[in-house]
Scaffold this motif. Structure first.
Motif, PDB file in Angstrom:
ATOM      1  N   ASP A 240      25.712  36.928  45.401  1.00  0.00           N
ATOM      2  CA  ASP A 240      26.638  36.525  46.446  1.00  0.00           C
ATOM      3  C   ASP A 240      27.971  36.276  45.760  1.00  0.00           C
ATOM      4  O   ASP A 240      28.022  35.638  44.729  1.00  0.00           O
ATOM      5  CB  ASP A 240      26.106  35.258  47.119  1.00  0.00           C
ATOM      6  CG  ASP A 240      26.912  34.903  48.332  1.00  0.00           C
ATOM      7  OD1 ASP A 240      27.790  34.042  48.189  1.00  0.00           O
ATOM      8  OD2 ASP A 240      26.670  35.485  49.392  1.00  0.00           O
TER       9      ASP A 240
ATOM     10  N   ASP B  26      30.998  34.951  47.148  1.00  0.00           N
ATOM     11  CA  ASP B  26      31.988  34.025  47.715  1.00  0.00           C
ATOM     12  C   ASP B  26      31.637  32.581  47.377  1.00  0.00           C
ATOM     13  O   ASP B  26      31.705  31.713  48.213  1.00  0.00           O
ATOM     14  CB  ASP B  26      32.116  34.225  49.226  1.00  0.00           C
ATOM     15  CG  ASP B  26      30.840  33.930  49.982  1.00  0.00           C
ATOM     16  OD1 ASP B  26      29.775  33.782  49.344  1.00  0.00           O
ATOM     17  OD2 ASP B  26      30.899  33.833  51.213  1.00  0.00           O
TER      18      ASP B  26
ATOM     19  N   ASP C 259      36.074  34.520  50.516  1.00  0.00           N
ATOM     20  CA  ASP C 259      36.301  35.590  51.493  1.00  0.00           C
ATOM     21  C   ASP C 259      37.502  35.220  52.353  1.00  0.00           C
ATOM     22  O   ASP C 259      37.619  34.083  52.814  1.00  0.00           O
ATOM     23  CB  ASP C 259      35.079  35.773  52.398  1.00  0.00           C
ATOM     24  CG  ASP C 259      33.927  36.457  51.693  1.00  0.00           C
ATOM     25  OD1 ASP C 259      34.145  37.059  50.629  1.00  0.00           O
ATOM     26  OD2 ASP C 259      32.798  36.387  52.224  1.00  0.00           O
ATOM     27  N   ASP C 260      38.391  36.179  52.600  1.00  0.00           N
ATOM     28  CA  ASP C 260      39.590  35.933  53.410  1.00  0.00           C
ATOM     29  C   ASP C 260      39.260  36.154  54.883  1.00  0.00           C
ATOM     30  O   ASP C 260      38.840  37.235  55.275  1.00  0.00           O
ATOM     31  CB  ASP C 260      40.730  36.854  52.982  1.00  0.00           C
ATOM     32  CG  ASP C 260      42.057  36.460  53.602  1.00  0.00           C
ATOM     33  OD1 ASP C 260      42.097  35.506  54.417  1.00  0.00           O
ATOM     34  OD2 ASP C 260      43.063  37.103  53.266  1.00  0.00           O
ATOM     35  N   GLU C 261      39.456  35.125  55.686  1.00  0.00           N
ATOM     36  CA  GLU C 261      39.165  35.180  57.125  1.00  0.00           C
ATOM     37  C   GLU C 261      40.405  35.476  57.960  1.00  0.00           C
ATOM     38  O   GLU C 261      40.324  35.513  59.184  1.00  0.00           O
ATOM     39  CB  GLU C 261      38.528  33.860  57.572  1.00  0.00           C
ATOM     40  CG  GLU C 261      37.195  33.568  56.915  1.00  0.00           C
ATOM     41  CD  GLU C 261      36.077  34.491  57.387  1.00  0.00           C
ATOM     42  OE1 GLU C 261      36.164  35.032  58.515  1.00  0.00           O
ATOM     43  OE2 GLU C 261      35.123  34.686  56.623  1.00  0.00           O
TER      44      GLU C 261
ATOM     45  N   GLY D 141      28.196  32.679  58.698  1.00  0.00           N
ATOM     46  CA  GLY D 141      27.533  33.048  57.460  1.00  0.00           C
ATOM     47  C   GLY D 141      26.224  32.301  57.328  1.00  0.00           C
ATOM     48  O   GLY D 141      25.697  31.773  58.306  1.00  0.00           O
TER      49      GLY D 141
ATOM     50  N   ASP E   6      29.282  28.640  50.414  1.00  0.00           N
ATOM     51  CA  ASP E   6      30.182  29.734  50.741  1.00  0.00           C
ATOM     52  C   ASP E   6      31.603  29.196  50.819  1.00  0.00           C
ATOM     53  O   ASP E   6      31.831  28.111  51.354  1.00  0.00           O
ATOM     54  CB  ASP E   6      29.818  30.367  52.091  1.00  0.00           C
ATOM     55  CG  ASP E   6      28.620  31.303  52.003  1.00  0.00           C
ATOM     56  OD1 ASP E   6      28.175  31.592  50.879  1.00  0.00           O
ATOM     57  OD2 ASP E   6      28.153  31.747  53.058  1.00  0.00           O
TER      58      ASP E   6
ATOM     59  N   ARG F 152      35.363  30.179  52.259  1.00  0.00           N
ATOM     60  CA  ARG F 152      36.064  31.062  53.192  1.00  0.00           C
ATOM     61  C   ARG F 152      37.508  30.607  53.316  1.00  0.00           C
ATOM     62  O   ARG F 152      37.788  29.470  53.677  1.00  0.00           O
ATOM     63  CB  ARG F 152      35.388  31.045  54.557  1.00  0.00           C
ATOM     64  CG  ARG F 152      33.905  31.408  54.533  1.00  0.00           C
ATOM     65  CD  ARG F 152      33.697  32.842  54.050  1.00  0.00           C
ATOM     66  NE  ARG F 152      32.300  33.178  53.984  1.00  0.00           N
ATOM     67  CZ  ARG F 152      31.605  33.685  54.997  1.00  0.00           C
ATOM     68  NH1 ARG F 152      32.186  33.908  56.149  1.00  0.00           N
ATOM     69  NH2 ARG F 152      30.332  33.954  54.850  1.00  0.00           N
ATOM     70  N   GLN F 153      38.427  31.505  53.036  1.00  0.00           N
ATOM     71  CA  GLN F 153      39.858  31.191  53.031  1.00  0.00           C
ATOM     72  C   GLN F 153      40.514  31.650  54.327  1.00  0.00           C
ATOM     73  O   GLN F 153      40.155  32.686  54.882  1.00  0.00           O
ATOM     74  CB  GLN F 153      40.499  31.915  51.851  1.00  0.00           C
ATOM     75  CG  GLN F 153      41.998  31.778  51.768  1.00  0.00           C
ATOM     76  CD  GLN F 153      42.539  32.510  50.565  1.00  0.00           C
ATOM     77  OE1 GLN F 153      42.349  32.062  49.448  1.00  0.00           O
ATOM     78  NE2 GLN F 153      43.201  33.635  50.787  1.00  0.00           N
TER      79      GLN F 153
END
Length: 169
Positions: free
Chosen positions: A50, A52, A59-61, A74, A84, A86-87
Motif C-alpha cells: 500500500d 499511501d 493520495d491527492d483528493e 478507503g 491511509d 489523503r491530501q
C-alpha cells in the motif's frame, strides 16, 4: 529374546524422506502464520503493498472550495494497511467540517498540515484528532493550503475496516 529389525534405505529413499519432512515443516509454518494472522498477532507474509502510508506518499483528493464537499473512501487494517494519508487543497480560507464513519472497526481521524513542507509528520502538525471511534466529527477554521486527512485502524485483527470521510467547506 527380543528381535531387532534393521532397515537399509537407499539414497533415493533418503532424499524422498527429506522432501516429505520439508513439506510438513513448510505446511506447519504456513498454518502457524495463518493462525497468528487471524488472531491479529502477526502480519501476513504476503501482505498487499500500500503506497499511501505517509505524508510524502499521500493520495491527492483534489481541491475543496467554499460550498463544496469531497468524500474520501478507503479501507484500513491493523496488519498490512494500518493507516491511509489523503491530501486535499483548500482553495480559500474556510470553516471546514470533517465527518467520518468506519464500518466494522474503530478508527482514528487526524487532520494534519505540514507547516514546514518536509513531508514528515512533526510534533505540532496535527490540527485536529478524533480517536477510537466508529464515527468522527469536528469543525475547524482553516487557511487556504494543503491539508492531509489520516485514517488509522484501531481494530486488533486482520479484518478490513472500510471508511468514509467527508470534507465540507
Amino acid at each position: 529374546m527380543e528381535q531387532v529389525n534393521t532397515f537399509i534405505l537407499s539414497n533415493s529413499q533418503l532424499q524422498t524422506g527429506t522432501i516429505v519432512m520439508n513439506f510438513f515443516k513448510s505446511s506447519l509454518t504456513l498454518t502457524l502464520i495463518g493462525l497468528l494472522t487471524c488472531a491479529g498477532l502477526a502480519t501476513p507474509a504476503l501482505a498487499t503493498p500500500d503506497f499511501d502510508n505517509s505524508l510524502s506518499a499521500a493520495d491527492d483528493e483534489g481541491n475543496v472550495d467554499n460550498g463544496q464537499s469531497r468524500t474520501i473512501k478507503g479501507d484500513v487494517t491493523t496488519t498490512d494497511d494500518a493507516q491511509d494519508f489523503r491530501q486535499f487543497t483548500l482553495v480559500r480560507n474556510s470553516t471546514v467540517r470533517f465527518s467520518g464513519t468506519s464500518n466494522g472497526g474503530a478508527t482514528d481521524l487526524l487532520l494534519v498540515r505540514d507547516f514546514n513542507n518536509n513531508r514528515v509528520l512533526d510534533p505540532g502538525e496535527i490540527i485536529a484528532k478524533s480517536s477510537g471511534s466508529f464515527s468522527h466529527s469536528f469543525t475547524r477554521n482553516l487557511a487556504s493550503g494543503k491539508y492531509v486527512v489520516v485514517i488509522r485502524s484501531r481494530k486488533f485483527s486482520a479484518d478490513i475496516v472500510p471508511f468514509n470521510v467527508t470534507v465540507k467547506a
